[in-house]
Structure formats: structure tokens, C-alpha cells
Design an enzyme around this catalytic site. Structure first.
Site, PDB file in Angstrom:
ATOM      1  CB  CYS A   2     -45.445 -32.182  17.740  1.00 32.52           C
ATOM      2  SG  CYS A   2     -46.806 -33.605  18.204  1.00 32.52           S
ATOM      3  NE  ARG A  27     -42.465 -27.675  18.130  1.00 32.57           N
ATOM      4  CZ  ARG A  27     -42.875 -25.620  18.458  1.00 32.57           C
ATOM      5  NH1 ARG A  27     -42.207 -25.231  18.536  1.00 32.57           N
ATOM      6  NH2 ARG A  27     -44.261 -25.868  18.085  1.00 32.57           N
ATOM      7  CD1 TRP A  75     -44.738 -33.976  25.363  1.00 33.45           C
ATOM      8  CD2 TRP A  75     -47.165 -33.253  24.810  1.00 33.45           C
ATOM      9  NE1 TRP A  75     -45.469 -33.761  26.312  1.00 33.45           N
ATOM     10  CE2 TRP A  75     -47.174 -32.965  25.986  1.00 33.45           C
ATOM     11  CE3 TRP A  75     -48.213 -32.890  24.409  1.00 33.45           C
ATOM     12  CZ2 TRP A  75     -47.825 -33.517  26.912  1.00 33.45           C
ATOM     13  CZ3 TRP A  75     -49.110 -32.520  25.082  1.00 33.45           C
ATOM     14  CH2 TRP A  75     -48.999 -32.747  26.259  1.00 33.45           C
ATOM     15  CG  ASN A 101     -47.146 -28.343  16.359  1.00 30.45           C
ATOM     16  OD1 ASN A 101     -46.473 -27.789  16.777  1.00 30.45           O
ATOM     17  ND2 ASN A 101     -47.454 -29.171  17.058  1.00 30.45           N
ATOM     18  N   GLY A 102     -50.038 -30.215  17.276  1.00 27.82           N
ATOM     19  CA  GLY A 102     -51.260 -29.616  16.599  1.00 27.82           C
ATOM     20  C   GLY A 102     -52.610 -30.525  16.946  1.00 27.82           C
ATOM     21  CD  GLU A 488     -38.510 -21.719  37.790  1.00 27.78           C
ATOM     22  OE1 GLU A 488     -39.703 -21.612  37.449  1.00 27.78           O
ATOM     23  OE2 GLU A 488     -37.635 -21.641  36.688  1.00 27.78           O
ATOM     24  CE  LYS A 492     -36.731 -25.325  36.025  1.00 31.48           C
ATOM     25  NZ  LYS A 492     -37.474 -23.783  35.466  1.00 31.48           N
ATOM     26  CD  GLU A 495     -39.511 -27.728  34.556  1.00 34.43           C
ATOM     27  OE1 GLU A 495     -40.324 -28.014  34.222  1.00 34.43           O
ATOM     28  OE2 GLU A 495     -38.670 -26.865  34.896  1.00 34.43           O
ATOM     29  CG  HIS A 511     -51.075 -20.779  57.639  1.00 30.40           C
ATOM     30  ND1 HIS A 511     -52.032 -21.129  58.838  1.00 30.40           N
ATOM     31  CD2 HIS A 511     -50.189 -19.780  57.659  1.00 30.40           C
ATOM     32  CE1 HIS A 511     -51.360 -19.166  59.557  1.00 30.40           C
ATOM     33  NE2 HIS A 511     -50.549 -19.510  58.582  1.00 30.40           N
ATOM     34  CE  LYS A 610     -36.946 -23.737  26.316  1.00 26.43           C
ATOM     35  NZ  LYS A 610     -37.308 -23.946  27.836  1.00 26.43           N
TER      36      LYS A 610
HETATM   37  C1  G6P Z   1     -43.554 -25.441  28.918  1.00 25.54           C
HETATM   38  C2  G6P Z   1     -42.048 -25.315  29.117  1.00 25.54           C
HETATM   39  C3  G6P Z   1     -41.688 -24.664  30.731  1.00 25.54           C
HETATM   40  C4  G6P Z   1     -42.577 -22.379  30.335  1.00 25.54           C
HETATM   41  C5  G6P Z   1     -44.130 -23.626  29.409  1.00 25.54           C
HETATM   42  C6  G6P Z   1     -44.492 -21.890  29.199  1.00 25.54           C
HETATM   43  O1  G6P Z   1     -44.003 -26.019  30.474  1.00 25.54           O
HETATM   44  O2  G6P Z   1     -41.364 -26.909  29.586  1.00 25.54           O
HETATM   45  O3  G6P Z   1     -40.821 -24.225  30.531  1.00 25.54           O
HETATM   46  O4  G6P Z   1     -41.984 -22.689  31.508  1.00 25.54           O
HETATM   47  O5  G6P Z   1     -44.175 -24.098  29.265  1.00 25.54           O
HETATM   48  O6  G6P Z   1     -43.794 -21.816  28.124  1.00 25.54           O
HETATM   49  P1  G6P Z   1     -43.612 -20.295  27.241  1.00 25.54           P
HETATM   50  O7  G6P Z   1     -42.494 -20.641  26.198  1.00 25.54           O
HETATM   51  O8  G6P Z   1     -44.987 -19.661  27.473  1.00 25.54           O
HETATM   52  O9  G6P Z   1     -42.317 -19.483  28.584  1.00 25.54           O
END
Ligand code: G6P
Length: 615
Positions: A2, A27, A75, A101-102, A488, A492, A495, A511, A610
Site C-alpha cells: 500500500c 507498493r 495491496w 498502510n499496515g 534468482e 525472476k 514472478e 535428486h 515491491k
Molecule cells: C518483495 C519484492 C522483492 C524483494 C522482497 C524483499 O517480495 O517483490 O523484489 O526482493 O520483497 O524486499 P526488500 O526490500 O527487503 O529487499
């Protein structure tokens, strides 16, 4: 999670709020809304399921009068994304409007008590309960809005950043925070509220980052006043923003993600600047300089993070154990905080976070702090919560990252961990001088190598994306310090393109995942020259024997894997130490192009946000 904004001043609030919400859309983007205070009798409140643009379309020609207002992009936590659950929320008498937000954890108990008193609720949200509580306190106690907010905040548990306006006090806007971030911008006779500085930077560089349990009261006559929730006056600490407006725009790229991929050479250069010098043979991290001895003497380093930042932490484990010979544990913050871990006073706990606001990471850090460990941060967002609660820390200097899928934040985190490992290794005498020198030279060459790599590999990545874009599953393999890059790479792809993908240590494939391999399955393998090369070649043979499609990342000049693989991308010749950073690039580009070809929303993938400020 949010994004919230607020404005009071002489300008029209509507365009400022909408622009601010667009900047904060990373956000959360399942619904959006605004409330504009037109006069003592009228608030224009509009909210809509969908993105900020859907809200704008919905408002159309309706009245957007008012130079005090609040806005929200959501969100969902409590209740599905729909028009009713969208913020702002009204009090029962529709005189107060609030964005939040929260999460208010005890909202259920409060709601029951309010229902008994005759309140009725229209949404499923915890936020509506909070605004009704404020109204109830104000009406029954005959107190001002500011006092009612203060009392209410003492009754709720959980996390909040709120901004509130009221018809009864039209010259005021009030914000408060606990655990979720809130910044106040100070213009000339005007004030801004926002979850981060991006909606504010266009208008003023002077900001105050509110601390937990602080309430910021802005009134037209007296300007900004800050009090604590225990009613103590606090003098505002005004800071100057270093952010420039251009970095918040797409700058000619189709998506923020692509722009941010291309920014990596610059980002890493900024990250290395003043911290490493190959000619003079040193590495120094100013932000944690005072803690160098403590880190070098640590019995153990614990890295805590979430998501992509956790992957960077895993690379850090390889680096630090290899060069500095200190045991490292890499923990998911969400697991660490709830599993009663052993934390000792001589442990050094490092949090890695792009946003510096991830709720689980903050909670885990606080727990480690309470138990006496030294807590450090590797953070991107300047002034964020983690950067403020840690004993010391170092910024990645990647610049604002807007695309939800992390790219430049990741590679700069890995660069910082590399520098940290070199610094500790040097201090402890666990790295030979010759290797130290070679590795800092490799680090210094990274921006140039990355620049060439991005330019050259983009076209290849488009061709590969075209070939594999319709896959339903994918596997990513790597060994050693490239194993986290496989994780990673898989993250990517899944997501942003919604293709199911898994990352695995190449040898572990036998395995389990090997059972999935058939001629439909793309398998992305990091097969660069170096310590594990022969072993990875054997793993590729195993895949090929089962007719899997191999897309390999190889070192320029390689012939063996080039022949074996169905497709390949070359990265420049480099020491194993920096390969994780280089090998990340083709995975980012391939995922990006696949997602674009599948018509996915690259910058705002479904269900993600994010900044995850709820646990
Ligand atoms: C969310 C984002 C990711 C990020 C993660 C941790 O899931 O979509 O891209 O890696 O949070 O966030 P931070 O800000 O703590 O790196």
C-alpha cells in the site's frame, strides 16, 4: 504494501495525489482512491478496484476541487480488492476520511465493541475500524481530531502509517506511523505526506522521516508539529533529499525493469565509488568502518533477508566463508524471527533489503538487537527504517528501483557483499595479497564488462525468449556461488512471466527435478569456465540424455558447452568471484523479454508488491 499520499497547501490537491499514487503504485496496485476536502460540508471521495489509471478514468469529469486531500493505492490484506474495500475510508458520519498502510491486528475486538455501540461497517477492512474508533473517541470524549487519533493509536496493535482529514478541521492534515513508513515533505506553505519520498521530490527536497509512534500535525497557520503517541513534543529533524526527479521516470524505456537492467553498470559503479581502489590496493566501507574490528572478530555472521535480497545473502555466504573464513548463516527473516534462534552477543547480524521496509526483516533485526547482537544493514533506500534502526550500515546506491522485480538492487547487494568479504578477509589475513589484488581489479572492471554484456546479449535474449516463451515449466541450474543465481533466475522468470520455474544446485537435479525433464522443458544452466566447469558439463550431459533443452550461460571462447547446448549466451571472461553478477544479466533479460512476449505486466506483476510491509 500500500502506498499513501497526502497534501495540504494552495495548489489543487488532485493532480499531486494522482501523480504521487502513480509513483507509489509499485507498493500495491489492486485498488486506489482519493479524498479531497472541498469545504466543511464536502469531501469528494472516489475509489476503484484496479490501478491508479482506472481510478482516474472513473473520476472522469467529476469534481476534483480541493487543496487538501489524501490518496491510497492498495495491496489487499483484509478483504478482497474491490471498490468498497479500497481506501480512503470514512468514519460513520462521513466527516473523517483516512488512508492506511499496515495491519491493525486487534481490529476484530475493536469492531465488535464499536458494533455494540451502534457503528455499522461497509467494508471488510481493519482500516474502516480505525477511522470509526477515531470518530467514536472524538464524539464521546469531545476531543480534537489530533487527540482522538492519538488515543486511538494507543488502543490499536499492529502496524500503521495513516493520513487523516476531517470536514470539522479543514485546515489540518494529520499523519502517524508505526512500523510502516511515512515521510513528510515541507514546501513553502504546503506539506506533503507519502510512504516514500518519490511523490515529494518534485516539489521539495526538505523532508522529515517520521519515527515510530509519532504523529505529524500540519495546520495551515502553524505549519508542522510532531508529537509522540504518549503526547510528548518532538522537534522535527529535517533532512535534504538527494534523489533526482529523472530517476523516477522511464527515460525512453518501455518498462522500468528494462531501464533498471540497463542501469546496472552505473549502479555498480556508484556502489564501488570511494569504496575500492585497485591501483592503491584497498577496499573500505565507510558506513561500517567503526565496526570493522567487531565484524572481523565475530564468531558468526547471520544474514537475514527476504526474496531477492535473500538470494544476494546466499552469494554473500559463499564470499565471506571463502575469503574471510567466518561461518555465515543465511536466514529467511520470516523464519528466523519465529523459530527461537540462538543469537549471541558476538554474532554480527546483517540485514539485506532493497526497500529497508520489509516487515519480517525489521522484526528479525529488532529481535537480534534485543538479544545483544551487533546489527548492520545493506540497504538501498536512503533513510528507510532498516537504515535507521541498525547500528551501522552501508547503502547500495542503486538509486530508486521501481520495477517490482528486483534487478539493479540485487547486483549492487552482491557487489557490496563482495567488498565486505574482501575487507574482512584482508583484515583477518585470510586472503593472500595476490588474490586480494586480483579480485579488486576484477571488481573494478565490472561496470565496463556489464555494459558490453548488456548491449551484446540483449538481442540473443530476445531470440531465446521467442523460442521458450510458451514453456509451462523451467529449471535453473548453477553450482557454487552461481547456485543462488539459479534461484534468482527462477524467481525472476516466475514472478514476471508466471511460468513455473525452480532453481537448483546443478548436482541436486538428480535428486528430483530430473524426473520433470522432457523435450518441452527449458533448462537454464550457468556453465562458465572455472572451478565447477567439468561438473556442470556432466550435469548438462545428463539433461541432454533426457532430451531437455539446454540454454547455457558460457564464458566467451568456450567450445564444449557451446556444442552441447541448444542455445547459449556468452559472458565476458572473468574470475569465478564476479561471475554471479555477470551471469545474472542474461537471466534478467530473458525473463523480461519472455514476460513482454506473454503480455504480462512486467513492472507490476499480479499479486506482488515491491515493498512488503506486512508480515
Ligand atoms: C518483495 C519484492 C522483492 C524483494 C522482497 C524483499 O517480495 O517483490 O523484489 O526482493 O520483497 O524486499 P526488500 O526490500 O527487503 O529487499
Amino acid at each position: 504494501m500500500c502506498g499513501i499520499v497526502g497534501y495540504i497547501g494552495d495548489k489543487k490537491a488532485y493532480p499531486i495525489l494522482i501523480k504521487g499514487l502513480s509513483r507509489l503504485e509499485y507498493r500495491g496496485y489492486d485498488s486506489a482512491g482519493i479524498a479531497l476536502l472541498e469545504n466543511v460540508d464536502k469531501i469528494n471521495l472516489y475509489k476503484r478496484k484496479g490501478k491508479v489509471q482506472d481510478l482516474v478514468d472513473f473520476i472522469g469529469d467529476e469534481s476534483t476541487v480541493g487543496n487538501v486531500g489524501i490518496g491510497h493505492t492498495r495491496w489487499a490484506t483484509h478483504g478482497p480488492p474491490n471498490d468498497t474495500n479500497a481506501h480512503p475510508h470514512y468514519s460513520g458520519n462521513s466527516r473523517i476520511a483516512l488512508v492506511h498502510n499496515g495491519i491493525i491486528e486487534n481490529y476484530d475486538t475493536i469492531k465488535e465493541a464499536l458494533i455494540k455501540k451502534g457503528h455499522t461497517f461497509t467494508s471488510d477492512t481493519d482500516t474502516e475500524v480505525l477511522v470509526h474508533l477515531i470518530e467514536d473517541i472524538q464524539e464521546n470524549g469531545g476531543v480534537s481530531l489530533e487527540e482522538a487519533i492519538r488515543i486511538a493509536l494507543n488502543e490499536v496493535h499492529g502496524a500503521y502509517a495513516i493520513v487523516v482529514i476531517s470536514k470539522d478541521e479543514p485546515d489540518k492534515i494529520i499523519g502517524a506511523k508505526k512500523s510502516s513508513p511515512l515521510v513528510v515533505g515541507l514546501g513553502e506553505d504546503e506539506y506533503y505526506f507519502a510512504s516514500d519520498a518519490t511523490p515529494i521530490v518534485e516539489y521539495t527536497k526538505n523532508v522529515v522521516y517520521l519515527e515510530d509512534q509519532q504523529i505529524a500535525i500540519v495546520d495551515r497557520k502553524n505549519g508542522l508539529r510532531i508529537i509522540s503517541t504518549s503526547n510528548k513534543e518532538v522537534s522535527p529533524y529535517v533532512q535534504e533529499l538527494e534523489m533526482e526527479l529523472e530517476v523516477l521516470e522511464k527515460g525512453g524505456y518501455d518498462h522500468f525493469m528494462l531501464k533498471e537492467i540497463y542501469e546496472q553498470p552505473r549502479a555498480i559503479k556508484d556502489s564501488l565509488r570511494g569504496r575500492l581502489n585497485a591501483k592503491e590496493g584497498w577496499v573500505s566501507l565507510g558506513g561500517i568502518k567503526d565496526y570493522e574490528d567487531q565484524i572481523a572478530k565475530a564468531n558468526r555472521i547471520i544474514i537475514i533477508a527476504c526474496g531477492t535480497s535473500w538470494h544476494a545473502g546466499l552469494v554473500g555466504e559463499y564470499y565471506i566463508e571463502d575469503l574471510a573464513r567466518i561461518p555465515v548463516e543465511v536466514e529467511y527473516a520470516s523464519e528466523f524471527r519465529y523459530r527461537n534462534p540462538i543469537i549471541r552477543k558476538d554474532d554480527v547480524v546483517i540485514a539485506i533489503s532493497q526497500s529497508g521496509e520489509t516487515a519480517d526483516t525489521i522484526a528479525a533485526l529488532n529481535m537480534a538487537k534485543e538479544q545483544g547482537a551487533t546489527i548492520l544493514g545493506i540497504v538501498n533506500v536512503v533513510g528507510s527504517t532498516i537504515s535507521r534502526i541498525t547500528d551501522a550500515g552501508t547503502y547500495t546506491h542503486a538509486g530508486p528501483e521501481i520495477g517490482v522485480a528486483s534487478t539493479k538492487a540485487f547486483t549492487t547487494q552482491v557487489s557490496l557483499l563482495a567488498m565486505m568479504a574482501l575487507m574482512i578477509g584482508k583484515k583477518r589475513g585470510t586472503i593472500e595479497d595476490e588474490r586480494f589484488q586480483r579480485l579488486i581489479e576484477e571488481m573494478e572492471m565490472l561496470p565496463t564488462k556489464l555494459e558490453g554484456l548488456i548491449e551484446k546479449s540483449n538481442e540473443f535474449c530476445i531470440t531465446i525468449a521467442e523460442k521458450y516463451k510458451d514453456a509451462s515449466n523451467a529449471l535453473f541450474l548453477g553450482r557454487g556461488n552461481n547456485f543462488p543465481i539459479a534461484l534468482e533466475g527462477a524467481l525472476k522468470l516466475k514472478e514476471i512471466s508466471y511460468i513455473h520455474a525452480e532453481g537448483y544446485p546443478a548436482a541436486e537435479m538428480k535428486h528430483g527435478p530430473i524426473a520433470l525433464i522432457d523435450e518441452e522443458m527449458p533448462i537454464f544452466v550457468i556453465a562458465t569456465q572455472g572451478a565447477n566447469y567439468e561438473k556442470v558439463v556432466s550435469n548438462i550431459q545428463e539433461v541432454k540424455a533426457r532430451k531437455g533443452k539446454v540454454i547455457a550461460i558460457i564464458t566467451k571462447g568456450d567450445t564444449t558447452v557451446k556444442e552441447l547446448a541448444d542455445d547459449y549466451i556468452k559472458i565476458p571472461d572473468a574470475d569465478d568471484f564476479v561471475v554471479p553478477i555477470l551471469a545474472t544479466i542474461p537471466f534478467q533479460l530473458m525473463s523480461y523479454h519472455i514476460a513482454v512476449m506473454r503480455n504480462c505486466n512486467v513492472d507490476q506483476p499480479r499479486n506482488l508488491a515491491k515493498s512488503v510491509t506486512v508480515e
